[in-house]
Design an enzyme around this catalytic site. Sequence first.
Site, short mmCIF file in Angstrom:
data_model
loop_
_atom_site.label_atom_id
_atom_site.label_comp_id
_atom_site.label_asym_id
_atom_site.label_seq_id
_atom_site.Cartn_x
_atom_site.Cartn_y
_atom_site.Cartn_z
N ARG A 1 -32.23 -2.33 -4.05
CA ARG A 1 -31.95 -0.91 -4.35
C ARG A 1 -33.07 -0.27 -5.17
NH1 ARG A 1 -29.22 0.21 -0.23
NH2 ARG A 1 -27.16 -0.66 -0.17
N GLU B 1 -35.66 0.49 -2.71
CA GLU B 1 -35.23 1.65 -1.93
C GLU B 1 -35.48 2.94 -2.71
OE1 GLU B 1 -31.35 2.82 0.64
OE2 GLU B 1 -30.96 2.16 -1.42
N SER C 1 -49.81 2.20 -15.84
CA SER C 1 -50.08 0.78 -16.01
C SER C 1 -48.79 -0.03 -15.97
CB SER C 1 -50.78 0.54 -17.35
OG SER C 1 -50.95 -0.84 -17.58
#
Length: 150
Positions: A91, A94, A117
């Site tokens: 997730r 995603e 960074s």
Amino acid sequence: MTDKDDRLEAGRDIVRAKEARGVSWAELAKALDRSLVWTTSALLGQQPLDAEQARTIGDLLDLDDETVDALTLPPVRGDLAHDPTEPVTYRLQEALQVYGTSIHELIREEFGDGIMSAIDFTLDLERVEDPKGDRVKLTFNGKFLPYKVW
């Protein structure tokens, strides 16, 4: 067996030992005097531990000497260290697939051409109570690094 395998196996041993003893990640972080997220990452094999830190965890979790020694091996980061099919990881990937381009554009607009960074970086996790169901708040805090022009 490679150092990579030893380091990642030590992380799996830690998960089993902490569960068996009812020790929380927060308790382990306190024992190391480090942040919760960094400690969890280190004990799963993705951050360096010195011999004293490894022994502290070994004593707390009653780990064998081989596991304690493996905790001092070089960290294993990136694709080798995570399962992209694990639901939380999936997730998060995603969310980055959907919002990554937007985040890139917003960073570029606010800071210029560069990146955030992941080395000079902190990550915090917070539970936010909500009447519709508690929420997970992640705070990524990384130094801005402009791309070099030469």
